[in-house]
Motif scaffolding. Structure first.
Motif, PDB file in Angstrom:
ATOM      1  N   ALA A 182      28.441  -4.105  82.157  1.00 58.92           N
ATOM      2  CA  ALA A 182      29.801  -3.478  82.074  1.00 58.92           C
ATOM      3  C   ALA A 182      30.822  -4.308  83.102  1.00 58.92           C
ATOM      4  O   ALA A 182      30.122  -4.943  83.758  1.00 58.92           O
ATOM      5  N   LEU A 183      31.968  -4.181  82.922  1.00 53.18           N
ATOM      6  CA  LEU A 183      33.144  -4.871  83.728  1.00 53.18           C
ATOM      7  C   LEU A 183      33.947  -3.829  84.164  1.00 53.18           C
ATOM      8  O   LEU A 183      34.418  -2.746  83.423  1.00 53.18           O
ATOM      9  N   ALA A 184      34.542  -3.982  85.385  1.00 49.52           N
ATOM     10  CA  ALA A 184      35.553  -3.389  85.871  1.00 49.52           C
ATOM     11  C   ALA A 184      36.065  -3.700  86.898  1.00 49.52           C
ATOM     12  O   ALA A 184      35.100  -4.299  88.246  1.00 49.52           O
ATOM     13  N   GLY A 185      37.586  -3.909  87.260  1.00 53.06           N
ATOM     14  CA  GLY A 185      38.030  -4.271  88.706  1.00 53.06           C
ATOM     15  C   GLY A 185      37.627  -5.727  89.272  1.00 53.06           C
ATOM     16  O   GLY A 185      37.534  -5.761  90.359  1.00 53.06           O
ATOM     17  N   GLY A 186      37.300  -6.686  88.287  1.00 50.31           N
ATOM     18  CA  GLY A 186      37.058  -7.952  88.846  1.00 50.31           C
ATOM     19  C   GLY A 186      35.534  -8.051  88.934  1.00 50.31           C
ATOM     20  O   GLY A 186      34.951  -9.361  89.493  1.00 50.31           O
ATOM     21  N   TYR A 187      34.806  -6.843  88.873  1.00 49.25           N
ATOM     22  CA  TYR A 187      33.380  -7.078  88.892  1.00 49.25           C
ATOM     23  C   TYR A 187      32.386  -6.633  87.762  1.00 49.25           C
ATOM     24  O   TYR A 187      33.071  -6.139  86.736  1.00 49.25           O
ATOM     25  N   GLY A 188      31.196  -7.267  87.607  1.00 49.60           N
ATOM     26  CA  GLY A 188      30.404  -6.964  86.583  1.00 49.60           C
ATOM     27  C   GLY A 188      29.479  -5.965  87.095  1.00 49.60           C
ATOM     28  O   GLY A 188      28.898  -5.989  88.383  1.00 49.60           O
ATOM     29  N   ALA A 189      28.424  -5.434  86.197  1.00 56.63           N
ATOM     30  CA  ALA A 189      27.414  -4.622  86.689  1.00 56.63           C
ATOM     31  C   ALA A 189      26.652  -4.402  85.725  1.00 56.63           C
ATOM     32  O   ALA A 189      26.699  -4.241  84.385  1.00 56.63           O
ATOM     33  N   VAL A 190      25.198  -3.613  85.766  1.00 56.66           N
ATOM     34  CA  VAL A 190      24.295  -3.046  84.888  1.00 56.66           C
ATOM     35  C   VAL A 190      23.926  -1.798  85.409  1.00 56.66           C
ATOM     36  O   VAL A 190      23.502  -1.568  86.575  1.00 56.66           O
ATOM     37  N   TYR A 191      24.224  -0.803  84.561  1.00 57.61           N
ATOM     38  CA  TYR A 191      23.819   0.636  85.091  1.00 57.61           C
ATOM     39  C   TYR A 191      22.419   0.693  85.182  1.00 57.61           C
ATOM     40  O   TYR A 191      21.664   0.867  84.243  1.00 57.61           O
ATOM     41  N   PRO A 192      21.794   1.077  86.346  1.00 57.35           N
ATOM     42  CA  PRO A 192      20.423   1.205  86.491  1.00 57.35           C
ATOM     43  C   PRO A 192      19.862   2.489  85.993  1.00 57.35           C
ATOM     44  O   PRO A 192      18.728   2.591  85.740  1.00 57.35           O
ATOM     45  N   ARG A 193      20.864   3.461  85.832  1.00 58.97           N
ATOM     46  CA  ARG A 193      20.245   4.870  85.196  1.00 58.97           C
ATOM     47  C   ARG A 193      21.427   5.468  84.586  1.00 58.97           C
ATOM     48  O   ARG A 193      22.443   5.151  84.659  1.00 58.97           O
ATOM     49  N   SER A 194      20.981   6.389  83.555  1.00 59.51           N
ATOM     50  CA  SER A 194      22.300   7.036  83.035  1.00 59.51           C
ATOM     51  C   SER A 194      22.981   8.132  84.167  1.00 59.51           C
ATOM     52  O   SER A 194      22.319   8.593  84.930  1.00 59.51           O
ATOM     53  N   SER A 195      24.334   7.789  84.091  1.00 55.40           N
ATOM     54  CA  SER A 195      25.237   8.570  84.980  1.00 55.40           C
ATOM     55  C   SER A 195      26.510   8.480  84.523  1.00 55.40           C
ATOM     56  O   SER A 195      26.993   7.868  83.453  1.00 55.40           O
ATOM     57  N   PRO A 196      27.474   9.607  84.871  1.00 52.88           N
ATOM     58  CA  PRO A 196      28.997   9.125  84.643  1.00 52.88           C
ATOM     59  C   PRO A 196      29.282   7.748  84.952  1.00 52.88           C
ATOM     60  O   PRO A 196      28.867   7.210  85.869  1.00 52.88           O
ATOM     61  N   GLY A 197      30.436   7.390  84.249  1.00 53.39           N
ATOM     62  CA  GLY A 197      31.057   6.040  84.735  1.00 53.39           C
ATOM     63  C   GLY A 197      32.159   5.774  83.936  1.00 53.39           C
ATOM     64  O   GLY A 197      32.297   6.276  82.999  1.00 53.39           O
ATOM     65  N   GLY A 198      33.085   4.765  84.543  1.00 53.21           N
ATOM     66  CA  GLY A 198      34.420   4.403  83.955  1.00 53.21           C
ATOM     67  C   GLY A 198      34.504   3.115  83.924  1.00 53.21           C
ATOM     68  O   GLY A 198      35.677   2.621  83.603  1.00 53.21           O
ATOM     69  N   TRP A 199      33.392   2.398  83.808  1.00 52.25           N
ATOM     70  CA  TRP A 199      33.390   0.945  83.571  1.00 52.25           C
ATOM     71  C   TRP A 199      33.677   0.672  81.908  1.00 52.25           C
ATOM     72  O   TRP A 199      33.150   1.459  81.252  1.00 52.25           O
ATOM     73  N   GLN A 200      34.072  -0.621  81.819  1.00 55.59           N
ATOM     74  CA  GLN A 200      34.054  -0.815  80.198  1.00 55.59           C
ATOM     75  C   GLN A 200      32.748  -1.294  79.699  1.00 55.59           C
ATOM     76  O   GLN A 200      32.544  -2.637  80.331  1.00 55.59           O
ATOM     77  N   ILE A 201      32.129  -1.076  79.284  1.00 59.13           N
ATOM     78  CA  ILE A 201      30.809  -1.341  78.448  1.00 59.13           C
ATOM     79  C   ILE A 201      30.932  -2.193  77.359  1.00 59.13           C
ATOM     80  O   ILE A 201      31.550  -2.142  76.410  1.00 59.13           O
ATOM     81  N   ILE A 202      30.353  -3.744  77.676  1.00 55.47           N
ATOM     82  CA  ILE A 202      30.295  -4.649  76.732  1.00 55.47           C
ATOM     83  C   ILE A 202      29.137  -5.175  76.080  1.00 55.47           C
ATOM     84  O   ILE A 202      28.947  -5.530  75.164  1.00 55.47           O
ATOM     85  N   GLY A 203      27.811  -4.552  76.517  1.00 55.34           N
ATOM     86  CA  GLY A 203      26.674  -4.554  76.167  1.00 55.34           C
ATOM     87  C   GLY A 203      25.450  -3.713  76.849  1.00 55.34           C
ATOM     88  O   GLY A 203      25.777  -2.817  77.336  1.00 55.34           O
ATOM     89  N   THR A 204      24.391  -4.012  76.254  1.00 58.22           N
ATOM     90  CA  THR A 204      23.118  -3.226  76.817  1.00 58.22           C
ATOM     91  C   THR A 204      21.995  -4.290  77.212  1.00 58.22           C
ATOM     92  O   THR A 204      21.866  -5.239  76.452  1.00 58.22           O
ATOM     93  N   THR A 205      21.219  -3.993  77.857  1.00 61.04           N
ATOM     94  CA  THR A 205      19.787  -4.580  78.352  1.00 61.04           C
ATOM     95  C   THR A 205      18.677  -3.643  78.676  1.00 61.04           C
ATOM     96  O   THR A 205      18.950  -2.657  78.895  1.00 61.04           O
ATOM     97  N   ASP A 206      17.758  -4.263  78.176  1.00 66.94           N
ATOM     98  CA  ASP A 206      16.350  -3.698  78.743  1.00 66.94           C
ATOM     99  C   ASP A 206      15.799  -3.899  79.750  1.00 66.94           C
ATOM    100  O   ASP A 206      14.846  -3.475  80.404  1.00 66.94           O
ATOM    101  N   SER A 207      16.524  -4.770  80.662  1.00 67.90           N
ATOM    102  CA  SER A 207      15.913  -5.259  81.888  1.00 67.90           C
ATOM    103  C   SER A 207      16.171  -4.164  83.047  1.00 67.90           C
ATOM    104  O   SER A 207      17.194  -3.638  83.040  1.00 67.90           O
ATOM    105  N   PRO A 208      14.874  -3.685  83.629  1.00 69.49           N
ATOM    106  CA  PRO A 208      15.329  -2.550  84.590  1.00 69.49           C
ATOM    107  C   PRO A 208      15.753  -2.873  85.773  1.00 69.49           C
ATOM    108  O   PRO A 208      15.315  -3.769  86.572  1.00 69.49           O
ATOM    109  N   MET A 209      16.836  -2.107  86.293  1.00 65.49           N
ATOM    110  CA  MET A 209      17.614  -2.443  87.483  1.00 65.49           C
ATOM    111  C   MET A 209      16.963  -1.739  88.593  1.00 65.49           C
ATOM    112  O   MET A 209      17.194  -2.349  89.979  1.00 65.49           O
ATOM    113  N   TRP A 210      16.047  -0.769  88.478  1.00 69.92           N
ATOM    114  CA  TRP A 210      15.291   0.098  89.343  1.00 69.92           C
ATOM    115  C   TRP A 210      14.183   0.442  89.033  1.00 69.92           C
ATOM    116  O   TRP A 210      13.838   1.171  88.009  1.00 69.92           O
ATOM    117  N   ASN A 211      13.192   0.063  89.862  1.00 69.92           N
ATOM    118  CA  ASN A 211      11.660   0.329  89.504  1.00 69.92           C
ATOM    119  C   ASN A 211      11.120   0.662  90.849  1.00 69.92           C
ATOM    120  O   ASN A 211      10.973  -0.027  91.719  1.00 69.92           O
TER     121      ASN A 211
END
Length: 213
Positions: free
Chosen positions: A161-190
């Motif tokens: 996702a993108l928002a406010g000049g930053y990029g990110a990958v959601y590490p888990r399912s959660s509420p959120g207001g960022w603009q989603i442009i894609g998906t990945t299978d890479s785990p962010m939190w293990n």
């Protein structure tokens, strides 16, 4: 012209260093992790600040003087000179629900958004919002978009996702207001990994279009 660094008390065991740029935040955090100032227990970066927590009975005035010397050195010299490691590569399927809206906001084609996102070298500036949620910066203003007007109640884990000049990958399912442009299978939190978060402040990231692999 840079804004003078401020070092403020944060309780009786911590100091908050206010900086005027993301590169300074990254550089100070990296320097403190490599060579902690005497009495330092932990360091926690944010968008424009670094919180330095100390061990009990540490003289905060001494820590303040050490931090002042360090920040002056970083401001005078090339504070972008953080030792580089190989970027983390994150494959992405550019199938996000907001990709078309992002393209419209940026007055770009979907293909141009993907090209810009994959061409950039991103850097994790700080972790926030949720464990493993790294705020990524690339310095490319073309990829700056606002948050969605209405947040989603559920954003799936792995959403890129993108928002406010930053990029990110959601590490888990959660509420959120960022603009989603894609998906990945890479785990962010293990929890079985050390450290559990894939992204750490200072680490570089490259996104790769899965269709090109």
């Amino acid at each position: 012209m840079t804004t003078p660094t401020r070092i403020l008390p944060a309780g009786d065991r911590a100091l908050l260093v206010e900086l005027d740029s993301e590169p300074l935040v990254v550089s100070l955090t990296e320097r403190l992790r490599r060579t902690p100032v005497p009495g330092m227990e932990d360091v926690l970066p944010a968008a424009r600040t670094v919180l330095v927590t100390t061990t009990p009975r540490t003289d905060l005035d001494e820590v303040r003087r050490a931090l002042r010397t360090l920040t002056v050195d970083l401001e005078v010299h090339d504070h972008t000179g953080v030792p580089e490691s190989e970027p983390i590569t994150i494959p992405v399927r550019y199938d996000g629900a907001d990709l078309a809206d992002v393209a419209d906001l940026l007055r770009m084609s979907r293909e141009d958004v993907i090209a810009a996102h994959t061409a950039a070298t991103w850097r994790c500036v700080f972790i926030g919002f949720a464990p493993g949620f790294g705020y990524l910066s690339c310095g490319d203003d073309r990829l700056t978009v606002p948050r969605r007007a209405q947040s989603r109640t559920v954003v799936p884990a792995g959403s890129v996702a993108l928002a406010g000049g930053y990029g990110a990958v959601y590490p888990r399912s959660s509420p959120g207001g960022w603009q989603i442009i894609g998906t990945t299978d890479s785990p962010m939190w293990n929890l079985d990994a050390e450290p559990p978060a894939l992204l750490q402040p200072g680490r570089r990231v490259r996104f790769v279009d899965e269709e090109t692999l």
